[in-house]
Design a protein around this motif. Structure first.
Motif, PDB file in Angstrom:
ATOM      1  N   LEU A  90      31.174 -75.622  16.227  1.00  0.00           N
ATOM      2  CA  LEU A  90      31.278 -75.848  17.662  1.00  0.00           C
ATOM      3  C   LEU A  90      30.790 -74.645  18.467  1.00  0.00           C
ATOM      4  CD1 LEU A  90      34.754 -77.642  17.793  1.00  0.00           C
ATOM      5  CD2 LEU A  90      32.475 -78.678  17.918  1.00  0.00           C
ATOM      6  N   VAL A  91      30.175 -73.698  17.788  1.00  0.00           N
ATOM      7  CA  VAL A  91      29.575 -72.541  18.453  1.00  0.00           C
ATOM      8  C   VAL A  91      28.064 -72.748  18.467  1.00  0.00           C
ATOM      9  CG1 VAL A  91      29.258 -70.043  18.420  1.00  0.00           C
ATOM     10  CG2 VAL A  91      31.436 -71.031  17.691  1.00  0.00           C
ATOM     11  N   GLU A  92      27.479 -72.731  19.655  1.00  0.00           N
ATOM     12  CA  GLU A  92      26.034 -72.915  19.784  1.00  0.00           C
ATOM     13  C   GLU A  92      25.351 -71.550  19.749  1.00  0.00           C
ATOM     14  OE1 GLU A  92      25.163 -75.170  23.282  1.00  0.00           O
ATOM     15  OE2 GLU A  92      26.650 -76.717  22.818  1.00  0.00           O
ATOM     16  N   LYS A  93      24.390 -71.406  18.841  1.00  0.00           N
ATOM     17  CA  LYS A  93      23.696 -70.133  18.672  1.00  0.00           C
ATOM     18  C   LYS A  93      22.194 -70.341  18.792  1.00  0.00           C
ATOM     19  CE  LYS A  93      25.867 -70.090  14.808  1.00  0.00           C
ATOM     20  NZ  LYS A  93      26.259 -69.800  13.410  1.00  0.00           N
ATOM     21  N   LEU A  94      21.541 -69.444  19.497  1.00  0.00           N
ATOM     22  CA  LEU A  94      20.084 -69.452  19.593  1.00  0.00           C
ATOM     23  C   LEU A  94      19.553 -68.082  19.181  1.00  0.00           C
ATOM     24  CD1 LEU A  94      19.249 -71.316  22.940  1.00  0.00           C
ATOM     25  CD2 LEU A  94      18.984 -72.182  20.606  1.00  0.00           C
ATOM     26  N   TYR A  95      18.508 -68.091  18.389  1.00  0.00           N
ATOM     27  CA  TYR A  95      17.860 -66.861  17.937  1.00  0.00           C
ATOM     28  C   TYR A  95      16.386 -66.905  18.321  1.00  0.00           C
ATOM     29  CZ  TYR A  95      21.833 -65.932  14.776  1.00  0.00           C
ATOM     30  OH  TYR A  95      23.073 -65.683  14.247  1.00  0.00           O
ATOM     31  N   TRP A  96      15.810 -65.729  18.497  1.00  0.00           N
ATOM     32  CA  TRP A  96      14.365 -65.596  18.638  1.00  0.00           C
ATOM     33  C   TRP A  96      13.838 -64.860  17.420  1.00  0.00           C
ATOM     34  CZ3 TRP A  96      13.164 -63.759  24.346  1.00  0.00           C
ATOM     35  CH2 TRP A  96      13.420 -64.829  25.225  1.00  0.00           C
ATOM     36  N   ALA A  97      12.686 -65.304  16.934  1.00  0.00           N
ATOM     37  CA  ALA A  97      12.045 -64.633  15.806  1.00  0.00           C
ATOM     38  C   ALA A  97      10.543 -64.595  16.027  1.00  0.00           C
ATOM     39  CB  ALA A  97      12.353 -65.353  14.498  1.00  0.00           C
ATOM     40  N   ILE A  98       9.933 -63.473  15.698  1.00  0.00           N
ATOM     41  CA  ILE A  98       8.476 -63.399  15.617  1.00  0.00           C
ATOM     42  C   ILE A  98       8.130 -63.687  14.165  1.00  0.00           C
ATOM     43  CG2 ILE A  98       6.415 -62.002  15.995  1.00  0.00           C
ATOM     44  CD1 ILE A  98       8.061 -60.254  17.888  1.00  0.00           C
ATOM     45  N   VAL A  99       7.303 -64.699  13.948  1.00  0.00           N
ATOM     46  CA  VAL A  99       7.005 -65.126  12.584  1.00  0.00           C
ATOM     47  C   VAL A  99       5.521 -65.000  12.284  1.00  0.00           C
ATOM     48  CG1 VAL A  99       8.953 -66.731  12.647  1.00  0.00           C
ATOM     49  CG2 VAL A  99       6.643 -67.580  13.149  1.00  0.00           C
ATOM     50  N   CYS A 100       5.215 -64.972  11.006  1.00  0.00           N
ATOM     51  CA  CYS A 100       3.829 -64.919  10.556  1.00  0.00           C
ATOM     52  C   CYS A 100       3.182 -66.297  10.721  1.00  0.00           C
ATOM     53  CB  CYS A 100       3.767 -64.511   9.086  1.00  0.00           C
ATOM     54  SG  CYS A 100       4.548 -62.925   8.706  1.00  0.00           S
ATOM     55  N   HIS A 201      16.340 -61.861  16.442  1.00  0.00           N
ATOM     56  CA  HIS A 201      17.272 -61.454  17.497  1.00  0.00           C
ATOM     57  C   HIS A 201      18.178 -62.618  17.869  1.00  0.00           C
ATOM     58  CE1 HIS A 201      18.691 -59.420  21.143  1.00  0.00           C
ATOM     59  NE2 HIS A 201      18.423 -60.524  21.822  1.00  0.00           N
ATOM     60  N   ALA A 202      19.488 -62.376  17.864  1.00  0.00           N
ATOM     61  CA  ALA A 202      20.460 -63.381  18.305  1.00  0.00           C
ATOM     62  C   ALA A 202      20.459 -63.401  19.829  1.00  0.00           C
ATOM     63  CB  ALA A 202      21.844 -63.050  17.764  1.00  0.00           C
ATOM     64  N   LEU A 205      24.833 -67.183  22.657  1.00  0.00           N
ATOM     65  CA  LEU A 205      25.968 -67.756  21.941  1.00  0.00           C
ATOM     66  C   LEU A 205      26.875 -68.425  22.971  1.00  0.00           C
ATOM     67  CD1 LEU A 205      27.873 -66.006  19.081  1.00  0.00           C
ATOM     68  CD2 LEU A 205      29.161 -66.959  20.978  1.00  0.00           C
ATOM     69  N   SER A 206      27.305 -69.659  22.684  1.00  0.00           N
ATOM     70  CA  SER A 206      28.144 -70.414  23.618  1.00  0.00           C
ATOM     71  C   SER A 206      29.267 -71.110  22.867  1.00  0.00           C
ATOM     72  CB  SER A 206      27.317 -71.480  24.358  1.00  0.00           C
ATOM     73  OG  SER A 206      26.192 -70.927  24.990  1.00  0.00           O
ATOM     74  N   PHE A 207      30.434 -71.178  23.498  1.00  0.00           N
ATOM     75  CA  PHE A 207      31.555 -71.900  22.896  1.00  0.00           C
ATOM     76  C   PHE A 207      32.600 -72.175  23.966  1.00  0.00           C
ATOM     77  CE2 PHE A 207      32.281 -67.358  22.343  1.00  0.00           C
ATOM     78  CZ  PHE A 207      33.578 -67.181  22.809  1.00  0.00           C
ATOM     79  N   SER A 208      33.512 -73.086  23.660  1.00  0.00           N
ATOM     80  CA  SER A 208      34.610 -73.424  24.564  1.00  0.00           C
ATOM     81  C   SER A 208      35.932 -73.146  23.871  1.00  0.00           C
ATOM     82  CB  SER A 208      34.555 -74.903  24.965  1.00  0.00           C
ATOM     83  OG  SER A 208      33.398 -75.182  25.714  1.00  0.00           O
ATOM     84  N   PHE A 209      36.816 -72.430  24.561  1.00  0.00           N
ATOM     85  CA  PHE A 209      38.163 -72.259  24.050  1.00  0.00           C
ATOM     86  C   PHE A 209      38.956 -73.545  24.302  1.00  0.00           C
ATOM     87  CE2 PHE A 209      38.141 -67.401  24.075  1.00  0.00           C
ATOM     88  CZ  PHE A 209      38.264 -67.342  22.693  1.00  0.00           C
TER      89      PHE A 209
END
Length: 233
Positions: A90-100, A201-202, A205-209
């Motif tokens: 229930l935790v939303e995570k977004l990452y950025w990556a530079i890829v080949c 890079h993270a 991040l989002s979540f609800s208590f």
């Protein structure tokens, strides 16, 4: 050691972890850690968590060379709540990556089980022609290409499961490893001039208590990530 504190309340501490710093001590860890910073600045965390001697307040981790947003619990009650949210996805995570390279599809879903590589149990992997894994578990990652370059791409990643090294393993599996990732991209992995660590890079991040508070946090990319972006796009 200074680590940017993005947000602070009675329950949580949200940090922007720099690259090159391990989250907690371990047999192969040298130098200061995020835990050292927490114990100095927020000593109340020393009694929080499942293993407060080693990981006080730590609910989730980032790899040493991965930067970005990270949430820490200030008390046992919030620790248990956050632990449950992570376990229930229930935790939303977004990452950025530079890829080949340049992924063929601008958007996609990578659904490949991840397990321990039998020949190297410290590594994780997906089962391929000659590589066998043990203890494979479901692993799902959604991705979206934010920018195409000639030899590199900037990709946004949304992990739907939380396997160790999941994003790095999945990107390698589709033929586009994170730049400079020598563990999963190999010793000859592409690496832009001036970059010396995996560019992962993270971002948010989002979540609800349970009481209804919706929290959303974003972490700016560090300077080396910004420099790498300028050089490859």
């Amino acid at each position: 050691m200074q680590i940017q504190t993005i947000y602070l309340d009675k329950d949580v501490i949200v940090l922007n972890k720099p690259p090159g710093i391990s989250v907690h001590p371990g047999s192969s860890v040298s130098g200061p850690t995020v835990v050292d910073f927490l114990l100095e600045k927020f000593p109340e965390v020393k009694a929080v968590g499942d293993d407060p001697k080693m990981r006080p307040g730590i609910v989730h981790r980032l790899d040493k060379d991965t930067s970005g947003v990270m949430v820490v619990s200030r008390n046992q009650k919030s620790f248990e709540k956050l632990k449950e949210l992570f376990q229930k996805r229930l935790v939303e995570k977004l990452y950025w990556a530079i890829v080949c390279g340049r992924p063929k599809e601008r958007r996609g879903v990578i659904s490949l089980p991840i397990g321990r590589v039998i020949k190297n149990p410290l590594k994780r992997g997906v089962e391929e022609n000659k590589r066998k894994i043990r203890g494979a578990r479901e692993a799902v990652t959604e991705y979206k290409v934010l920018k195409f370059g000639k030899h590199y791409s900037l990709v946004e990643l949304s992990p739907k499961t939380g396997r160790m090294h999941q994003l790095r393993v999945h990107l390698k599996a589709i033929g586009h490893p994170v730049v400079c990732d020598k563990i999963y991209g190999g010793k000859n992995v592409c690496c832009p001039d001036g970059a010396d660590r995996q560019m992962l890079h993270a971002r948010s991040l989002s979540f609800s208590f349970p009481e209804g508070r919706r929290l959303h946090f974003e972490a700016d990319v560090p300077q080396d990530f910004t420099v790498a972006l300028r050089r490859v796009f």
